[in-house]
Design a protein around this motif. Structure first.
Motif, PDB file in Angstrom:
ATOM      1  N   PHE A   1       0.863  -1.180   0.000  1.00  0.00           N
ATOM      2  CA  PHE A   1       0.000   0.000   0.000  1.00  0.00           C
ATOM      3  C   PHE A   1       0.899   1.229   0.000  1.00  0.00           C
ATOM      4  N   ARG A   2       0.328   2.373  -0.283  1.00  0.00           N
ATOM      5  CA  ARG A   2       1.113   3.605  -0.232  1.00  0.00           C
ATOM      6  C   ARG A   2       0.239   4.749   0.262  1.00  0.00           C
ATOM      7  N   GLN A   3       0.924   5.737   0.814  1.00  0.00           N
ATOM      8  CA  GLN A   3       0.222   6.924   1.300  1.00  0.00           C
ATOM      9  C   GLN A   3       1.055   8.151   0.994  1.00  0.00           C
ATOM     10  N   ALA A   4       0.467   9.041   0.232  1.00  0.00           N
ATOM     11  CA  ALA A   4       1.109  10.304  -0.101  1.00  0.00           C
ATOM     12  C   ALA A   4       0.679  11.359   0.918  1.00  0.00           C
ATOM     13  N   PRO A   5       1.481  12.393   1.105  1.00  0.00           N
ATOM     14  CA  PRO A   5       1.127  13.448   2.062  1.00  0.00           C
ATOM     15  C   PRO A   5      -0.242  14.053   1.756  1.00  0.00           C
ATOM     16  N   GLY A   6      -1.078  14.109   2.781  1.00  0.00           N
ATOM     17  CA  GLY A   6      -2.396  14.699   2.612  1.00  0.00           C
ATOM     18  C   GLY A   6      -3.416  13.809   1.944  1.00  0.00           C
ATOM     19  N   LYS A   7      -3.032  12.580   1.648  1.00  0.00           N
ATOM     20  CA  LYS A   7      -3.949  11.655   0.976  1.00  0.00           C
ATOM     21  C   LYS A   7      -4.156  10.413   1.819  1.00  0.00           C
ATOM     22  N   GLU A   8      -5.217   9.701   1.501  1.00  0.00           N
ATOM     23  CA  GLU A   8      -5.488   8.460   2.206  1.00  0.00           C
ATOM     24  C   GLU A   8      -4.584   7.339   1.686  1.00  0.00           C
ATOM     25  N   ARG A   9      -4.392   6.365   2.526  1.00  0.00           N
ATOM     26  CA  ARG A   9      -3.647   5.191   2.102  1.00  0.00           C
ATOM     27  C   ARG A   9      -4.375   4.477   0.970  1.00  0.00           C
ATOM     28  N   GLU A  10      -3.638   4.011   0.005  1.00  0.00           N
ATOM     29  CA  GLU A  10      -4.265   3.331  -1.121  1.00  0.00           C
ATOM     30  C   GLU A  10      -3.549   2.019  -1.435  1.00  0.00           C
ATOM     31  N   PHE A  11      -4.310   1.112  -1.951  1.00  0.00           N
ATOM     32  CA  PHE A  11      -3.797  -0.200  -2.343  1.00  0.00           C
ATOM     33  C   PHE A  11      -2.924  -0.071  -3.580  1.00  0.00           C
ATOM     34  N   VAL A  12      -1.858  -0.880  -3.632  1.00  0.00           N
ATOM     35  CA  VAL A  12      -0.961  -0.889  -4.780  1.00  0.00           C
ATOM     36  C   VAL A  12      -0.946  -2.251  -5.471  1.00  0.00           C
ATOM     37  N   ALA A  13      -0.641  -3.298  -4.697  1.00  0.00           N
ATOM     38  CA  ALA A  13      -0.507  -4.629  -5.300  1.00  0.00           C
ATOM     39  C   ALA A  13      -0.634  -5.690  -4.222  1.00  0.00           C
ATOM     40  N   THR A  14      -1.038  -6.887  -4.644  1.00  0.00           N
ATOM     41  CA  THR A  14      -1.153  -8.010  -3.722  1.00  0.00           C
ATOM     42  C   THR A  14      -0.779  -9.295  -4.426  1.00  0.00           C
ATOM     43  N   ILE A  15      -0.304 -10.264  -3.640  1.00  0.00           N
ATOM     44  CA  ILE A  15       0.087 -11.556  -4.183  1.00  0.00           C
ATOM     45  C   ILE A  15      -0.379 -12.638  -3.231  1.00  0.00           C
ATOM     46  N   SER A  16      -0.891 -13.735  -3.776  1.00  0.00           N
ATOM     47  CA  SER A  16      -1.363 -14.839  -2.957  1.00  0.00           C
ATOM     48  C   SER A  16      -0.186 -15.553  -2.311  1.00  0.00           C
ATOM     49  N   TRP A  17      -0.474 -16.417  -1.323  1.00  0.00           N
ATOM     50  CA  TRP A  17       0.625 -16.986  -0.553  1.00  0.00           C
ATOM     51  C   TRP A  17       1.494 -17.919  -1.370  1.00  0.00           C
ATOM     52  N   ARG A  18       0.980 -18.543  -2.386  1.00  0.00           N
ATOM     53  CA  ARG A  18       1.798 -19.384  -3.248  1.00  0.00           C
ATOM     54  C   ARG A  18       2.391 -18.603  -4.417  1.00  0.00           C
ATOM     55  N   GLY A  19       1.901 -17.371  -4.568  1.00  0.00           N
ATOM     56  CA  GLY A  19       2.451 -16.538  -5.618  1.00  0.00           C
ATOM     57  C   GLY A  19       1.809 -16.714  -6.975  1.00  0.00           C
ATOM     58  N   GLU A  20       0.784 -17.542  -7.063  1.00  0.00           N
ATOM     59  CA  GLU A  20       0.203 -17.817  -8.380  1.00  0.00           C
ATOM     60  C   GLU A  20      -0.776 -16.738  -8.831  1.00  0.00           C
ATOM     61  N   ASN A  21      -1.255 -15.946  -7.888  1.00  0.00           N
ATOM     62  CA  ASN A  21      -2.203 -14.881  -8.234  1.00  0.00           C
ATOM     63  C   ASN A  21      -1.673 -13.534  -7.773  1.00  0.00           C
ATOM     64  N   THR A  22      -1.823 -12.556  -8.628  1.00  0.00           N
ATOM     65  CA  THR A  22      -1.463 -11.175  -8.296  1.00  0.00           C
ATOM     66  C   THR A  22      -2.579 -10.253  -8.754  1.00  0.00           C
ATOM     67  N   TYR A  23      -2.618  -9.082  -8.146  1.00  0.00           N
ATOM     68  CA  TYR A  23      -3.627  -8.090  -8.518  1.00  0.00           C
ATOM     69  C   TYR A  23      -3.044  -6.709  -8.248  1.00  0.00           C
ATOM     70  N   TYR A  24      -3.305  -5.785  -9.165  1.00  0.00           N
ATOM     71  CA  TYR A  24      -2.701  -4.459  -9.073  1.00  0.00           C
ATOM     72  C   TYR A  24      -3.757  -3.364  -9.147  1.00  0.00           C
ATOM     73  N   ALA A  25      -3.429  -2.251  -8.525  1.00  0.00           N
ATOM     74  CA  ALA A  25      -4.232  -1.061  -8.709  1.00  0.00           C
ATOM     75  C   ALA A  25      -4.102  -0.603 -10.156  1.00  0.00           C
ATOM     76  N   GLU A  26      -5.140  -0.019 -10.664  1.00  0.00           N
ATOM     77  CA  GLU A  26      -5.144   0.426 -12.058  1.00  0.00           C
ATOM     78  C   GLU A  26      -4.001   1.398 -12.337  1.00  0.00           C
ATOM     79  N   SER A  27      -3.673   2.213 -11.368  1.00  0.00           N
ATOM     80  CA  SER A  27      -2.660   3.245 -11.566  1.00  0.00           C
ATOM     81  C   SER A  27      -1.248   2.695 -11.741  1.00  0.00           C
ATOM     82  N   VAL A  28      -1.015   1.439 -11.332  1.00  0.00           N
ATOM     83  CA  VAL A  28       0.339   0.878 -11.426  1.00  0.00           C
ATOM     84  C   VAL A  28       0.405  -0.346 -12.326  1.00  0.00           C
TER      85      VAL A  28
END
Length: 123
Positions: free
Chosen positions: A36-63
Motif C-alpha cells: 500500500f502507499r500513502q502520499a502526504p495529505g492523501k489516504e492510504r491506497e492499495f498498490v498490489a497483492t500476491i497470494s501466498w503461493r504466488g500464483e495470483n497477483t492483482y494491481y491497482a489500475e494506476s500501477v
C-alpha cells in the motif's frame, strides 16, 4: 511478527526502484501479501497483492503494467519492482501480511504492517 520494508529512495521520473519486505519469522508463507502507499495529505491506497503461493497477483489500475509484485516464501520476502516511475508514485510504501491466503486489496484484511519506506520521484 515484524515486517521490514526497504529499498525506497529518490529517483527521476522514468526510473525504477525495487522495494523489499522481509518478515521476522516464517508467518508469511500462508498469508497473502500486499503493498500500500500513502502520499502526504492523501489516504492510504492499495498498490498490489500476491497470494501466498504466488500464483495470483492483482494491481491497482494506476500501477498495472509498471509494477510487479513477487515473493519467495523460503526467504520470507516480498518484492515490489517499480518501473516507469512518475511523480504521482511519490509516497510512503507499506508492506502488509493478510489474514488469509488469497489476494485482497482491502486494507482491513491485512493483519501485520511494516513501518514504511519513502519513495520520491522527481520530475
Amino acid at each position: 511478527v515484524q515486517l521490514q520494508a526497504s529499498g525506497g529512495g529518490l529517483v527521476q521520473a522514468g526510473g525504477s526502484l525495487r522495494l523489499s519486505c522481509t518478515a521476522s519469522r516464517r508467518t508469511t508463507s500462508n498469508n497473502a501479501m500486499g503493498w500500500f502507499r500513502q502520499a502526504p495529505g492523501k489516504e492510504r491506497e492499495f498498490v498490489a497483492t500476491i497470494s501466498w503461493r504466488g500464483e495470483n497477483t492483482y494491481y491497482a489500475e494506476s500501477v498495472r503494467g509498471r509494477f510487479i509484485i513477487s515473493r519467495d516464501n523460503a526467504k520470507n520476502t516480498v518484492w515490489l519492482q517499480m518501473n516507469s516511475l512518475v511523480p504521482e508514485d511519490t509516497a510512503t510504501y507499506y508492506c502488509a501480511a493478510a489474514l488469509g491466503s488469497s489476494t485482497t486489496s482491502l486494507a482491513e484484511r491485512y493483519r501485520y504492517w511494516g513501518q514504511g519506506t519513502q519513495v520520491t520521484v522527481s520530475s
